[in-house]
Scaffold this motif. Structure first.
Motif, PDB file in Angstrom:
ATOM      1  N   ALA A  98       0.824  -1.209   0.000  1.00  0.00           N
ATOM      2  CA  ALA A  98       0.000   0.000   0.000  1.00  0.00           C
ATOM      3  C   ALA A  98       0.855   1.255   0.000  1.00  0.00           C
ATOM      4  CB  ALA A  98      -0.931  -0.004   1.218  1.00  0.00           C
ATOM      5  N   SER A  99       1.912   1.241   0.804  1.00  0.00           N
ATOM      6  CA  SER A  99       2.789   2.415   0.878  1.00  0.00           C
ATOM      7  C   SER A  99       3.502   2.660  -0.450  1.00  0.00           C
ATOM      8  CB  SER A  99       3.806   2.219   2.009  1.00  0.00           C
ATOM      9  OG  SER A  99       4.739   3.274   2.032  1.00  0.00           O
ATOM     10  N   ARG A 100       3.998   1.595  -1.053  1.00  0.00           N
ATOM     11  CA  ARG A 100       4.768   1.751  -2.289  1.00  0.00           C
ATOM     12  C   ARG A 100       3.885   2.113  -3.479  1.00  0.00           C
ATOM     13  NH1 ARG A 100      10.034  -2.045  -2.906  1.00  0.00           N
ATOM     14  NH2 ARG A 100      10.951  -1.663  -0.868  1.00  0.00           N
ATOM     15  N   VAL A 101       2.742   1.442  -3.599  1.00  0.00           N
ATOM     16  CA  VAL A 101       1.899   1.710  -4.759  1.00  0.00           C
ATOM     17  C   VAL A 101       1.284   3.097  -4.663  1.00  0.00           C
ATOM     18  CG1 VAL A 101      -0.332   0.837  -3.924  1.00  0.00           C
ATOM     19  CG2 VAL A 101       0.274   0.585  -6.325  1.00  0.00           C
ATOM     20  N   ARG A 102       1.023   3.569  -3.458  1.00  0.00           N
ATOM     21  CA  ARG A 102       0.500   4.932  -3.279  1.00  0.00           C
ATOM     22  C   ARG A 102       1.534   5.960  -3.742  1.00  0.00           C
ATOM     23  NH1 ARG A 102      -0.403   4.732   1.940  1.00  0.00           N
ATOM     24  NH2 ARG A 102      -2.478   3.817   1.620  1.00  0.00           N
ATOM     25  N   LYS A 103       2.774   5.768  -3.326  1.00  0.00           N
ATOM     26  CA  LYS A 103       3.834   6.695  -3.730  1.00  0.00           C
ATOM     27  C   LYS A 103       4.067   6.611  -5.238  1.00  0.00           C
ATOM     28  CE  LYS A 103       8.609   8.043  -2.734  1.00  0.00           C
ATOM     29  NZ  LYS A 103       9.819   7.756  -1.928  1.00  0.00           N
ATOM     30  N   TYR A 104       3.985   5.406  -5.785  1.00  0.00           N
ATOM     31  CA  TYR A 104       4.196   5.247  -7.227  1.00  0.00           C
ATOM     32  C   TYR A 104       3.155   6.013  -8.025  1.00  0.00           C
ATOM     33  CZ  TYR A 104       3.957   3.123 -11.842  1.00  0.00           C
ATOM     34  OH  TYR A 104       3.890   2.942 -13.198  1.00  0.00           O
ATOM     35  N   TRP A 105       1.859   5.857  -7.695  1.00  0.00           N
ATOM     36  CA  TRP A 105       0.810   6.532  -8.443  1.00  0.00           C
ATOM     37  C   TRP A 105       0.911   8.044  -8.309  1.00  0.00           C
ATOM     38  CZ3 TRP A 105      -1.366   4.505 -12.295  1.00  0.00           C
ATOM     39  CH2 TRP A 105      -1.813   3.187 -12.320  1.00  0.00           C
ATOM     40  N   ILE A 106       1.205   8.512  -7.101  1.00  0.00           N
ATOM     41  CA  ILE A 106       1.271   9.964  -6.896  1.00  0.00           C
ATOM     42  C   ILE A 106       2.438  10.568  -7.672  1.00  0.00           C
ATOM     43  CG2 ILE A 106       1.705  11.752  -5.175  1.00  0.00           C
ATOM     44  CD1 ILE A 106       0.174  10.046  -3.161  1.00  0.00           C
ATOM     45  N   VAL A 107       3.612   9.966  -7.549  1.00  0.00           N
ATOM     46  CA  VAL A 107       4.795  10.509  -8.227  1.00  0.00           C
ATOM     47  C   VAL A 107       4.654  10.386  -9.743  1.00  0.00           C
ATOM     48  CG1 VAL A 107       7.287  10.225  -8.544  1.00  0.00           C
ATOM     49  CG2 VAL A 107       6.306  10.091  -6.258  1.00  0.00           C
ATOM     50  N   THR A 108       4.194   9.242 -10.221  1.00  0.00           N
ATOM     51  CA  THR A 108       4.049   9.047 -11.666  1.00  0.00           C
ATOM     52  C   THR A 108       3.015   9.986 -12.254  1.00  0.00           C
ATOM     53  OG1 THR A 108       4.619   6.705 -11.353  1.00  0.00           O
ATOM     54  CG2 THR A 108       3.652   7.334 -13.460  1.00  0.00           C
ATOM     55  N   THR A 109       1.915  10.206 -11.535  1.00  0.00           N
ATOM     56  CA  THR A 109       0.895  11.139 -12.015  1.00  0.00           C
ATOM     57  C   THR A 109       1.435  12.566 -12.066  1.00  0.00           C
ATOM     58  OG1 THR A 109      -0.871   9.748 -11.106  1.00  0.00           O
ATOM     59  CG2 THR A 109      -1.415  12.041 -11.595  1.00  0.00           C
ATOM     60  N   ALA A 110       2.170  12.964 -11.024  1.00  0.00           N
ATOM     61  CA  ALA A 110       2.720  14.318 -10.993  1.00  0.00           C
ATOM     62  C   ALA A 110       3.688  14.542 -12.158  1.00  0.00           C
ATOM     63  CB  ALA A 110       3.419  14.569  -9.659  1.00  0.00           C
ATOM     64  N   PHE A 111       4.584  13.598 -12.380  1.00  0.00           N
ATOM     65  CA  PHE A 111       5.539  13.758 -13.479  1.00  0.00           C
ATOM     66  C   PHE A 111       4.856  13.577 -14.837  1.00  0.00           C
ATOM     67  CE2 PHE A 111       8.708  13.239 -10.156  1.00  0.00           C
ATOM     68  CZ  PHE A 111       9.694  14.120 -10.567  1.00  0.00           C
ATOM     69  N   GLY A 112       3.808  12.766 -14.895  1.00  0.00           N
ATOM     70  CA  GLY A 112       3.059  12.657 -16.143  1.00  0.00           C
ATOM     71  C   GLY A 112       2.421  13.978 -16.541  1.00  0.00           C
ATOM     72  N   LEU A 113       1.891  14.702 -15.549  1.00  0.00           N
ATOM     73  CA  LEU A 113       1.326  16.023 -15.832  1.00  0.00           C
ATOM     74  C   LEU A 113       2.401  16.998 -16.299  1.00  0.00           C
ATOM     75  CD1 LEU A 113      -1.195  16.410 -12.867  1.00  0.00           C
ATOM     76  CD2 LEU A 113      -1.742  16.145 -15.290  1.00  0.00           C
ATOM     77  N   ILE A 114       3.571  16.937 -15.661  1.00  0.00           N
ATOM     78  CA  ILE A 114       4.666  17.828 -16.064  1.00  0.00           C
ATOM     79  C   ILE A 114       5.079  17.549 -17.506  1.00  0.00           C
ATOM     80  CG2 ILE A 114       7.085  18.411 -15.630  1.00  0.00           C
ATOM     81  CD1 ILE A 114       6.545  17.877 -12.660  1.00  0.00           C
ATOM     82  N   VAL A 115       5.256  16.272 -17.829  1.00  0.00           N
ATOM     83  CA  VAL A 115       5.656  15.899 -19.194  1.00  0.00           C
ATOM     84  C   VAL A 115       4.577  16.289 -20.196  1.00  0.00           C
ATOM     85  CG1 VAL A 115       6.125  13.936 -20.704  1.00  0.00           C
ATOM     86  CG2 VAL A 115       7.202  14.062 -18.456  1.00  0.00           C
ATOM     87  N   ALA A 116       3.307  16.055 -19.849  1.00  0.00           N
ATOM     88  CA  ALA A 116       2.217  16.376 -20.770  1.00  0.00           C
ATOM     89  C   ALA A 116       2.156  17.876 -21.058  1.00  0.00           C
ATOM     90  CB  ALA A 116       0.890  15.891 -20.184  1.00  0.00           C
ATOM     91  N   ILE A 117       2.315  18.691 -20.030  1.00  0.00           N
ATOM     92  CA  ILE A 117       2.279  20.148 -20.233  1.00  0.00           C
ATOM     93  C   ILE A 117       3.449  20.600 -21.092  1.00  0.00           C
ATOM     94  CG2 ILE A 117       2.469  22.365 -19.051  1.00  0.00           C
ATOM     95  CD1 ILE A 117       0.947  21.106 -16.706  1.00  0.00           C
ATOM     96  N   MET A 118       4.640  20.071 -20.819  1.00  0.00           N
ATOM     97  CA  MET A 118       5.814  20.448 -21.615  1.00  0.00           C
ATOM     98  C   MET A 118       5.662  20.009 -23.066  1.00  0.00           C
ATOM     99  SD  MET A 118       8.831  19.573 -18.834  1.00  0.00           S
ATOM    100  CE  MET A 118      10.152  20.144 -19.917  1.00  0.00           C
ATOM    101  N   ASP A 119       5.143  18.799 -23.287  1.00  0.00           N
ATOM    102  CA  ASP A 119       4.924  18.327 -24.654  1.00  0.00           C
ATOM    103  C   ASP A 119       3.872  19.175 -25.367  1.00  0.00           C
ATOM    104  OD1 ASP A 119       6.774  16.326 -24.360  1.00  0.00           O
ATOM    105  OD2 ASP A 119       5.314  14.777 -23.854  1.00  0.00           O
ATOM    106  N   TYR A 120       2.818  19.517 -24.646  1.00  0.00           N
ATOM    107  CA  TYR A 120       1.747  20.332 -25.240  1.00  0.00           C
ATOM    108  C   TYR A 120       2.268  21.697 -25.680  1.00  0.00           C
ATOM    109  CZ  TYR A 120      -2.398  23.335 -25.370  1.00  0.00           C
ATOM    110  OH  TYR A 120      -3.359  24.244 -25.735  1.00  0.00           O
ATOM    111  N   VAL A 121       3.040  22.355 -24.820  1.00  0.00           N
ATOM    112  CA  VAL A 121       3.601  23.664 -25.158  1.00  0.00           C
ATOM    113  C   VAL A 121       4.557  23.546 -26.347  1.00  0.00           C
ATOM    114  CG1 VAL A 121       5.034  25.558 -24.318  1.00  0.00           C
ATOM    115  CG2 VAL A 121       3.295  24.557 -22.824  1.00  0.00           C
ATOM    116  N   ALA A 122       5.378  22.490 -26.337  1.00  0.00           N
ATOM    117  CA  ALA A 122       6.327  22.302 -27.441  1.00  0.00           C
ATOM    118  C   ALA A 122       5.599  22.067 -28.763  1.00  0.00           C
ATOM    119  CB  ALA A 122       7.248  21.123 -27.126  1.00  0.00           C
TER     120      ALA A 122
END
Length: 389
Positions: free
Chosen positions: A207-231
């Protein structure tokens, strides 16, 4: 002549516990692998149910702290459960809805580029003619292939995504019951800990690991998506928002998610503006992927995932084969579940961590005991709970 005393019979030598201990783990690993093969056959036959249910389960685990936070703020328990339930539905809508949105937009746009595709294909045909390579074969291929034919598989995918109404109802109902029962999960874990402390520790660890995985991956996914969209807006690629959404979803797929996310915008850029625009898209996407997903993101997800890159890639192939396209999305959480329950908290199987862990030194039994004690809430450590694990 005095009779010589008969020496007392000696007891048979006891087996060296060290030898048995050293020999048992490999055989235990073989048994585990055989069991996984049998389970895998069952998973493959029920993939359409198991994959979405497991995805929902991990999302419920991820959102669980929200309910605890609201209860501590003196919200009514039923209201906190309702808010958590709505948060889970929102996550499902974002993840699965993004895929449907990207595919639908691609299906609508592909026929508009049929003439551009024919023009590029004719240019390649002229080049091959000058070089003298396979002119007749390429002409036959050009006459039999049209870009509009790509819309048929895409439309079939849309139908598959939108046609599972009964499965969608099952998922919605499952989320409802699971979210309402999540409030008593801590008490259930403590009941399990009284008789099977290692299983309880494995579930808490997962539970601890999968929670951290989803939160971190989602946060970086949003960052990558915004950067790709602007580019893509700067380069002038059509459907920039669609490809940004696709980049967000493919960020959950380990290793090859970036490749899946860059092919559609590069293809559209090629048809819309030629090779130069397509090359610009590939260069920008590669630079963003290397900087964010390869250099920065692993520093945050390393402790949560705890598996090396080779195992992550193998798990992608394994779960995608068993559970289909959704298996690629939940490959890392599913591998984390097996690692936490079957490997981390099992003494005979702990040796496997030496092969699959991203940092084997952190997976020694002493380090694992220390980490488990840190995961137990302070009140429980003071009362003596959690020391059995």
């Amino acid at each position: 002549m005095p009779r010589q005393a008969t020496p007392a019979p000696t007891a048979p030598p006891k087996s060296d516990p060290g030898v048995g201990t050293a020999a048992s783990p490999p055989y235990f690993g073989i048994v585990i692998l055989a069991a996984l093969v049998i389970v895998g056959v069952g998973l493959r036959s029920t993939a359409s149910i198991i994959a979405p249910v497991f995805l929902v389960l991990t999302l419920v685990i991820t959102v669980a702290p929200l309910r605890s936070f609201l209860v501590k703020r003196r919200w009514p328990g039923w209201l906190a459960s309702v808010v958590s339930l709505l948060a889970i539905y929102a996550l499902l809508l974002v993840i699965l809805g993004s895929v449907v949105y990207a595919v639908v937009r691609l299906v609508d746009k592909l026929p508009d580029y049929a003439s551009a595709f024919t023009r590029i294909f004719n240019s390649l045909l002229a080049l091959s003619t000058r070089l003298g390579y396979g002119q007749q074969q390429i002409q036959d291929l050009a006459s039999s292939f049209q870009l509009s034919s790509l819309t048929a598989p895409a439309q079939a995918l849309v139908g598959a995504l939108s046609g599972g109404a009964s499965l969608l109802i099952l998922i919605i109902t499952f989320v409802l019951f699971l979210a309402l029962d999540s409030g008593s999960m801590r008490e259930r874990i403590e009941v399990i800990r009284e008789t099977r402390p290692h299983i309880a520790d494995g579930l808490v660890n997962f539970a601890s690991r999968v929670r951290k995985y989803w939160i971190v991956t989602t946060a970086f996914g949003l960052i990558v998506a915004i950067m790709d969209y602007v580019a893509l807006l700067i380069i002038g690629v059509p459907l920039a928002l669609t490809w940004g959404v696709l980049a967000f979803v493919t960020n959950y797929i380990p290793n090859i998610g970036f490749i899946i996310g860059v092919i559609p915008p590069a293809l559209i850029a090629l048809l819309d503006g030629g090779p130069g625009k397509a090359l610009a898209v590939i260069i920008v996407f590669t630079a963003i992927n290397v900087i964010v997903q390869t250099i920065i993101q692993p520093r945050f997800t390393g402790d949560a995932v705890g598996i090396n890159g080779t195992v992550a890639f193998i798990s992608l192939i394994f779960w995608a084969y068993l559970l289909g396209a959704l298996g690629a999305l939940i490959a890392i959480p599913a591998t984390l579940f097996l690692k936490s329950v079957l490997v981390d908290n099992s003494v005979p199987a702990n040796w496997i961590n030496g092969l699959i862990s991203s940092d084997p030194k952190k997976e020694t039994p002493a380090r694992q005991r220390q980490r488990r004690q840190q995961e137990v809430p302070p009140a429980e450590r003071q009362s003596g709970r959690g020391r059995q694990g």
